[in-house]
Structure formats: C-alpha cells, structure tokens
Design a protein around this motif. Structure first.
Motif, short mmCIF file in Angstrom:
data_model
loop_
_atom_site.label_atom_id
_atom_site.label_comp_id
_atom_site.label_asym_id
_atom_site.label_seq_id
_atom_site.Cartn_x
_atom_site.Cartn_y
_atom_site.Cartn_z
N LYS A 1 31.49 41.55 40.55
CA LYS A 1 31.70 42.25 41.82
C LYS A 1 32.46 43.56 41.57
O LYS A 1 32.10 44.61 42.09
CB LYS A 1 32.50 41.33 42.76
CG LYS A 1 32.31 41.63 44.24
CD LYS A 1 32.92 40.50 45.09
CE LYS A 1 32.77 40.75 46.58
NZ LYS A 1 33.37 39.69 47.40
N ASN B 1 43.59 35.38 35.88
CA ASN B 1 42.35 34.76 35.43
C ASN B 1 41.26 35.13 36.42
O ASN B 1 41.42 34.92 37.62
CB ASN B 1 42.49 33.24 35.39
CG ASN B 1 43.16 32.79 34.12
OD1 ASN B 1 42.75 33.17 33.02
ND2 ASN B 1 44.22 32.00 34.26
N LEU B 2 40.17 35.68 35.92
CA LEU B 2 39.09 36.10 36.82
C LEU B 2 37.81 35.32 36.55
O LEU B 2 37.49 34.99 35.40
CB LEU B 2 38.79 37.58 36.62
CG LEU B 2 39.94 38.55 36.92
CD1 LEU B 2 39.44 39.98 36.79
CD2 LEU B 2 40.48 38.32 38.31
N GLY C 1 43.96 50.61 43.22
CA GLY C 1 42.73 50.36 43.95
C GLY C 1 42.45 48.86 43.98
O GLY C 1 43.38 48.04 44.04
N ASN C 2 41.17 48.50 43.91
CA ASN C 2 40.80 47.08 43.90
C ASN C 2 41.43 46.36 42.72
O ASN C 2 41.73 45.17 42.79
CB ASN C 2 39.28 46.94 43.78
CG ASN C 2 38.57 47.52 44.99
OD1 ASN C 2 39.06 47.44 46.11
ND2 ASN C 2 37.40 48.10 44.76
N GLU D 1 33.83 37.48 40.13
CA GLU D 1 34.76 38.57 40.46
C GLU D 1 34.57 39.77 39.54
O GLU D 1 34.61 40.92 39.97
CB GLU D 1 36.21 38.08 40.35
CG GLU D 1 36.64 37.22 41.52
CD GLU D 1 37.98 36.52 41.28
OE1 GLU D 1 38.74 36.41 42.24
OE2 GLU D 1 38.24 36.06 40.14
N GLY E 1 44.26 46.32 41.78
CA GLY E 1 45.56 45.75 42.15
C GLY E 1 45.50 44.25 42.40
O GLY E 1 46.49 43.54 42.26
N LEU E 2 44.32 43.76 42.74
CA LEU E 2 44.13 42.32 42.98
C LEU E 2 44.21 41.52 41.69
O LEU E 2 44.47 40.32 41.71
CB LEU E 2 42.73 42.07 43.55
CG LEU E 2 42.52 41.99 45.03
CD1 LEU E 2 41.04 41.80 45.31
CD2 LEU E 2 43.31 40.86 45.67
N PHE E 3 43.90 42.19 40.58
CA PHE E 3 43.69 41.46 39.32
C PHE E 3 44.87 41.57 38.36
O PHE E 3 44.82 41.06 37.25
CB PHE E 3 42.43 42.00 38.64
CG PHE E 3 41.20 41.96 39.51
CD1 PHE E 3 40.99 40.91 40.38
CD2 PHE E 3 40.25 42.98 39.45
CE1 PHE E 3 39.86 40.87 41.19
CE2 PHE E 3 39.12 42.94 40.26
CZ PHE E 3 38.92 41.89 41.13
#
Lengths: 211, 211
Positions: free
Chosen positions: A153, A145-146, A171-172, A150, A174-176
C-alpha cells in the motif's frame, strides 16, 4: 537572506517552520560522480559539493552578495546494517528494502555544510574554505513490524520514492516508525539544532524566528 | 469515518498526514475537575473523559452511528522532574519554566482512549466499556541550552501557549529540542504507531492511508 542549496521541499518546510527566510539555489553538483562507501563520509562530501556548487552559482549570477548572510548544503542517506539506502530507484527495490526494514532499525545521517557570507569582503572563491563548518547528525530509527499488505500500500503512493531510505517520517511513513533516538528534524532533512548552534557561531542568530 | 475527540489542530494534522478521514467532535469534559498528581494516570483519565464525552455527544446528536467506525480521545502533558506542565497559563510562567528546562530533559506523555464503533449493534451506552482500549505513550525530550534572549523571543510568539509543556516540536520549538527518545508523533499529540496497532486490533486497518 539565507540560501538553501537544496531542492528538497521537506528542507524548505523546516526553514519555514522556524521562520528562516530563505532563497533556494539548486546546485548542479553531479552526485553520481561520488563513489564513497562510508555513509558518514559520503553525506559530508555531498553536502559540501552541493554547497560549493550553489555558492559558485550565487557568485556567477548575483553581484549583490551582501544581501546574503549564509548558505547551507545538506544531504541525507539511510544506513541499514552497513548498507547505504538513498532514494529508491523503483517499486521493486522499495518493497524489497521495506521487507528487510520491517521490525528492524537503522540510522538516518544528514551531512550539513554551512558557509557564512556575512560581512565577507574577501575573495569569494576562498569563502567556502575560510568561513564554513560541517557536521553530520545521525538519528536512530526503529521501524514497526509491517505486513506485506501495508508495504505494498505504501509502495503504491509517491511519497517514499522522494526520500532517502524510502520513507517520510512527516508523511505516511510516520505510521511505520515506532521510535527515534536523536534529532527529529534531522530525519526530515536537516538538523535545526545543528543549524542554530552553527549560525550562533557566526553571530547570525538574528536570522532565526525572524517573523 | 473516524472521530477525533479533540480540538487540537496538531492532532488533526497528524490524522491528515496519514490520510485518516475524520470528523472532529470537541468534548465538553471539564478537565479542571480532575485533580490527579500522577502524570501517567492523569493523561489516561483525561483521554477517557474526553472520549466518553464525545461519544455521548455523538449518540445524542446522531442517529446514523453506523457511519462511524472508531473514536479517539487524547490528552498530553509534559512531566519535568516529577512536576506536571500543561499549557502555560501566562508569559511569566512560560519564561520561568523555560529557564528551568534549558539544557535539561523531561517526558511528554500522551494518553489515548480508542473506542471501536464498528458493527456495534449493542446498547450504545455500554460501548465505551466493552469496545475500547487505552494506552499512554511517553517520549523523552532533551532541550538545547537556551539564552534568555531566545526564551524571551519564543515567549513573545503565540505558539508555546497552546502546547503542553510550552513548546511545539513541529513549530519554532523544533529549534530547541536537541533530541528525542521515543515516538515522534506522540510529542505532537498522538502516537500514530499506537493508533495503527490498536486499529488493527479491531480490524480497522482499512481506515489508514485511505486516499
């Protein structure tokens, strides 16, 4: 030598990761000409189109074809609730997609078209038909859930605009990604296990881990 | 600034991947002292042990603690049919494990212990107890069928000896992993989604994607 028919840096890195020495030949296949609503069929046709186009270039530009053993074309897209998400065309589309994707899941499909050039003495034009195999690998992806903050960004970085679906797991992005179910390298751009299995079929395993 | 209590290059790369600026403090926690047969409990205790040891070092060595916001300790192990596989001790053990793992599956468990240092005015010694959270993330891993030739080839590279379970999914090992079910970064050494959720809990989301 192995030929990768793709300009994707992520795919090139995957081949570096398994020490598969390769030459990149970017196909001039016009992807926009293909209007195919079925995601699986679409990546399959695009992978073949790219591979055939690169093979043609290789034949035209190079007379020492016996230095190449295999050629791979790939194409990836993200399927979200039946819709096809390719690379986002702009920030607005990316943000609107991510608002829908937040907390949901979809499938990353990669089409692969591998042509064996090894020991081929036949007419080059017929190689693609007679010495090739194709396959689509699909990986399920479940997003976190973002918040809108976020999403905005992430949308203000360059990363998502180069990727099918609008995210790079390596990349980034991977956080999501909460979890995946399936082949991991497939999400980056080509399935290494698929490649291993099919190189083996043509007796080309020696190309792998060849440091 | 974020503190990573681990010498693992793979974990450092994961933090770089999400643009989390960090300082590495390698703990001097003696892992061999811990004889714990339960894999989940073991990674949990090791993560806490590493985090506490690094916090102690930070307190001893540094008087400007307000420049640090959070500290993370991690530890990973691979559980195969109830057995704990940590880093292989030699080639013989690695090969014998891979012969068993070929075509089978297991779980990569990573323990996480996050300590918030943000705005803490309290006695530093009590920080670990009062401003921390812990969690174990588990990812199922299914291996390809491998030939003895492939296993020997992999065993003659340095890669597997530095990894819990004897493989690096982000390296040559990526060829041998058919599919995973769960968090991907967890397999590399720490779960980015877990970290994101728990930094948020402490109001430290600003540290992420901070280019």
């Amino acid at each position: 030598m192995f030929v990768l028919a793709s300009a994707s840096k992520a795919r090139q890195k995957l081949l570096d990761q398994i020490a598969l020495r390769h030459k990149v030949i970017v196909s001039d296949f016009d992807e926009t000409q293909l209007q195919e609503p079925d995601p699986i069929l679409k990546v399959k046709l695009l992978a073949k189109g790219k591979a055939d186009s690169a093979l043609k270039k290789l034949i035209e530009e190079n007379h020492a074809l016996n230095t190449y053993q295999a050629l791979l074309g790939c194409d990836s897209l993200f399927e979200f609730k039946g819709e096809i998400f390719e690379k986002p065309i702009n920030k607005e589309q990316l943000i609107s997609r991510w608002k829908r994707m937040s907390g949901q899941s979809g499938f990353l499909h990669t089409g692969h078209y591998l042509i064996s050039l090894d020991n081929s003495k036949s007419d080059m034009e017929s190689i693609s038909q007679n010495n090739s195999c194709e396959g689509v690998v699909s990986t399920k992806i479940e997003f976190m859930n973002l918040s809108n903050f976020e999403i905005n960004k992430y949308a203000s970085t360059s990363e998502p605009y180069n990727c099918a679906g609008g995210f790079a797991i390596e990349g980034n992005g991977g956080l999501f990604i909460k979890k995946i179910d399936g082949c991991f390298s497939n999400v980056i751009g080509l399935s290494l296990p698929w490649l291993k299995n099919n190189l083996e079929k043509y007796g080309l395993s020696r190309l792998l881990l060849d440091r």
